[in-house]
Design an enzyme around this catalytic site. Structure first.
Site, PDB file in Angstrom:
ATOM      1  N   CYS A 136      20.954  27.822  43.230  1.00  0.00           N
ATOM      2  CA  CYS A 136      20.889  28.241  41.829  1.00  0.00           C
ATOM      3  C   CYS A 136      19.628  27.711  41.172  1.00  0.00           C
ATOM      4  O   CYS A 136      19.151  26.625  41.495  1.00  0.00           O
ATOM      5  CB  CYS A 136      22.134  27.731  41.096  1.00  0.00           C
ATOM      6  SG  CYS A 136      22.142  28.054  39.327  1.00  0.00           S
ATOM      7  N   TYR A 149      10.660  27.815  10.396  1.00  0.00           N
ATOM      8  CA  TYR A 149      11.461  28.171  11.571  1.00  0.00           C
ATOM      9  C   TYR A 149      12.899  27.664  11.398  1.00  0.00           C
ATOM     10  O   TYR A 149      13.471  27.034  12.289  1.00  0.00           O
ATOM     11  CB  TYR A 149      10.874  27.574  12.859  1.00  0.00           C
ATOM     12  CG  TYR A 149       9.429  27.899  13.134  1.00  0.00           C
ATOM     13  CD1 TYR A 149       9.058  29.129  13.672  1.00  0.00           C
ATOM     14  CD2 TYR A 149       8.427  26.966  12.889  1.00  0.00           C
ATOM     15  CE1 TYR A 149       7.727  29.429  13.947  1.00  0.00           C
ATOM     16  CE2 TYR A 149       7.093  27.260  13.154  1.00  0.00           C
ATOM     17  CZ  TYR A 149       6.748  28.487  13.686  1.00  0.00           C
ATOM     18  OH  TYR A 149       5.437  28.775  13.955  1.00  0.00           O
ATOM     19  N   GLU A 190      12.330  31.762   7.735  1.00  0.00           N
ATOM     20  CA  GLU A 190      12.562  32.218   9.113  1.00  0.00           C
ATOM     21  C   GLU A 190      12.216  33.697   9.170  1.00  0.00           C
ATOM     22  O   GLU A 190      12.538  34.462   8.252  1.00  0.00           O
ATOM     23  CB  GLU A 190      14.028  31.985   9.486  1.00  0.00           C
ATOM     24  CG  GLU A 190      14.507  32.688  10.748  1.00  0.00           C
ATOM     25  CD  GLU A 190      13.802  32.162  11.992  1.00  0.00           C
ATOM     26  OE1 GLU A 190      13.282  33.003  12.737  1.00  0.00           O
ATOM     27  OE2 GLU A 190      13.774  30.938  12.201  1.00  0.00           O
ATOM     28  N   ASP A 225      10.198  23.454  13.584  1.00  0.00           N
ATOM     29  CA  ASP A 225      10.949  23.479  14.850  1.00  0.00           C
ATOM     30  C   ASP A 225      10.636  24.804  15.536  1.00  0.00           C
ATOM     31  O   ASP A 225      11.467  25.714  15.572  1.00  0.00           O
ATOM     32  CB  ASP A 225      12.446  23.334  14.572  1.00  0.00           C
ATOM     33  CG  ASP A 225      13.273  23.258  15.857  1.00  0.00           C
ATOM     34  OD1 ASP A 225      12.674  23.172  16.948  1.00  0.00           O
ATOM     35  OD2 ASP A 225      14.520  23.308  15.763  1.00  0.00           O
ATOM     36  N   CYS A 234      10.264  21.664  21.676  1.00  0.00           N
ATOM     37  CA  CYS A 234      10.927  21.852  22.966  1.00  0.00           C
ATOM     38  C   CYS A 234       9.927  22.003  24.101  1.00  0.00           C
ATOM     39  O   CYS A 234      10.296  22.332  25.224  1.00  0.00           O
ATOM     40  CB  CYS A 234      11.860  23.070  22.922  1.00  0.00           C
ATOM     41  SG  CYS A 234      11.039  24.634  22.566  1.00  0.00           S
TER      42      CYS A 234
END
Length: 499
Positions: A115, A360, A381, A429, A456
């Protein structure tokens, strides 16, 4: 050169190698540089592993030539078979562990080697946390050209804290979205995760990072589909009905949403689907069909229809209630989301008087955390549906000091400034690609006292921090947060102040 012999690779212990790979043109004759590489395809080499890539692959050197080896860990010596050779680097397959790392552990998952969902189950969890911090440090130094403070040197550089991990890093995901296909053997309906580097589906009944109810939903939907004779979507032909199954579970509420993504509006036996899902899963509050007829890898189409129940389920983060629709962006790890957002609020240094802009803002998750300690929060946003969710979530929690507007942040925020909205703090973000350059320019023009950056992607974070530093801000501290244990991903919260 004999391509089947085993060679010893010299150990050249430099800093970790990160990303930056380009795919070569298929079918072209190899360049002279590749022909002259010290290894060739099908060679077996003995390699000392000196680091990990941002994808969690081991990095080794063979006569100064870089090889990426999935499943190898720093400090190990391995025998590997060269599978692909490019001008500056190649890929090899791990054949044998000659000297294993003390950080190596036995993966919990029985299909881990097949996987592509996790990359680091063979690595001790504490070692993962250390590596993720180092990954952030490397990106800030290499890409951002930023100085990182050593122990006891806070005044001379950026403080990068230890990665915030989980006490129990399993069963943390509140959302599963799995592709549906047919088995190569008997043509039976299967659903699971893609094999590494392919779109071949590995039939999966249990995923150890999913909430156990998500596993149960996938098993039940798969069984119902088989009983009803539902056809699976075929990417190559564009035929077949069921494309994906998506499910969300509220960790606090216990509510479940089931989404059937179909290649067409007509869902045969729709009532049977509803009755059987409800009978098997009493916690289900929403059964939804999403229609996606496009030839695309994007999971969702534009049309969403409620087959039964509510269009949303509810859940809580740190006492704040959220309505979550099928296509809402909502962080998949609730426990770590609270840790992430609490850190962002701490870095904002709010006293109850400040005006804060949340660029965001999505469905308003960070905005509502901030609103509990700020004077006023303005969320922007680009996705209109997300803004409607944000407004609903503010109302749901009785939060009256947060307002939301749809549009590009780099367009809306300057207009707010003209209207007299001068933020003390801006929180961003962004997606993995980082901030839009126009937004960074807007931040520099607005000159808030503080910027809080939630990231991220360490690489784009470092790039954007360089821009903000050059524009008059100082990066003070960084807290990495392990949002996705057993994968190579890491999130970070960064505090910046105006110089």
């Amino acid at each position: 050169m004999n391509r089947n012999h085993t060679r010893n690779a010299g150990s050249n212990r430099k800093s970790h190698t990160q990303g930056g790979r380009k795919s070569g043109g298929a079918g072209r004759a190899p360049s002279q540089a590749v022909v002259d590489a010290p290894v060739q395809k099908n060679d077996e080499v003995v390699v000392d592993i000196i680091g990990l890539t941002h994808d969690g692959e081991g990095v080794g050197r063979a006569d100064g030539y870089t090889l990426f080896i999935q499943g190898a860990l720093p400090g190990e010596r391995v025998r590997a078979k060269v599978m692909k050779v490019k001008k500056a680097y190649g890929y090899a397959r791990l054949q044998e562990l000659l000297d294993a790392s003390a950080d190596r552990v036995v993966p919990v998952c029985g299909i881990y080697d097949k996987c592509g969902g996790c990359q680091l189950q063979h690595m001790d969890y504490a070692a993962q946390l250390n590596w993720k911090r180092q990954h952030v440090v490397d990106a800030l130094e290499r890409i951002g050209k930023l100085r990182i403070a050593g122990d006891g040197e806070a005044a001379s550089g950026i403080i990068v804290h230890p990665t915030v991990g989980m006490n129990d890093p399993w069963r943390y995901r509140n959302k599963a979205q799995v592709p549906v296909g047919v088995s190569a053997g008997d043509g039976e309906l299967v659903a699971g995760f893609y094999a590494k580097g392919s779109h071949r589906i590995i039939d999966t009944d249990e995923c150890h990072i999913q909430h156990d109810r998500n596993d149960e939903v996938v098993r039940i939907v798969k069984a119902i589909g088989r009983e009803l004779g539902v056809s699976a979507y075929n990417e190559e032909t564009g035929q077949g009905l069921l494309r994906h199954v998506m499910t969300r579970t509220g960790f606090v509420s216990g509510e479940i949403m089931v989404v059937l993504v179909t290649n067409g509006r007509k869902l045969p036996e729709a009532q049977q689907w509803v009755e059987r899902i409800r009978a098997a899963l009493p916690e289900v509050k929403s059964i939804v069909q999403n229609v996606n007829t496009r030839d695309t890898n994007v999971i969702f189409g534009d049309e969403t229809r409620v087959l039964w129940g509510s269009e949303v389920i509810y859940d809580e983060l740190d006492g704040i209630r959220f309505a979550i629709s099928a296509r809402s962006f909502y962080q998949v790890n609730p426990a770590q989301t609270v840790a992430l957002y609490r850190t962002a609020v701490d870095y904002a240094q709010l006293t109850g008087k400040e005006s804060v802009i949340d660029a965001y803002c999505g469905i308003g998750t960070i905005s509502l955390f901030l609103a509990r300690k700020a004077g006023r929060v303005y969320g922007v946003e680009i996705v209109p549906e997300a803004i409607e969710d944000a407004k609903r979530n503010a109302e749901l929690n009785g939060i009256g000091n947060a307002s939301f507007e749809a549009g590009p942040a780099e367009v809306v925020i300057p207009r707010w400034r003209e209207e007299g909205i001068i933020p003390d703090v801006i929180v961003v973000d962004p997606p993995r690609k980082g901030c839009d350059p126009a937004l960074l320019d807007t931040i520099l023009k607005m000159q808030p006292e503080r910027v809080v950056y939630v990231s991220c992607n360490p690489s784009t974070l470092a790039r954007d921090l360089r821009t903000l530093e050059d524009g008059g801000y100082k990066t003070v501290e960084v807290t990495p947060v392990d949002m996705f244990p057993w994968t190579s991903h890491v999130e970070s919260v960064v505090s910046l102040v105006r110089k």
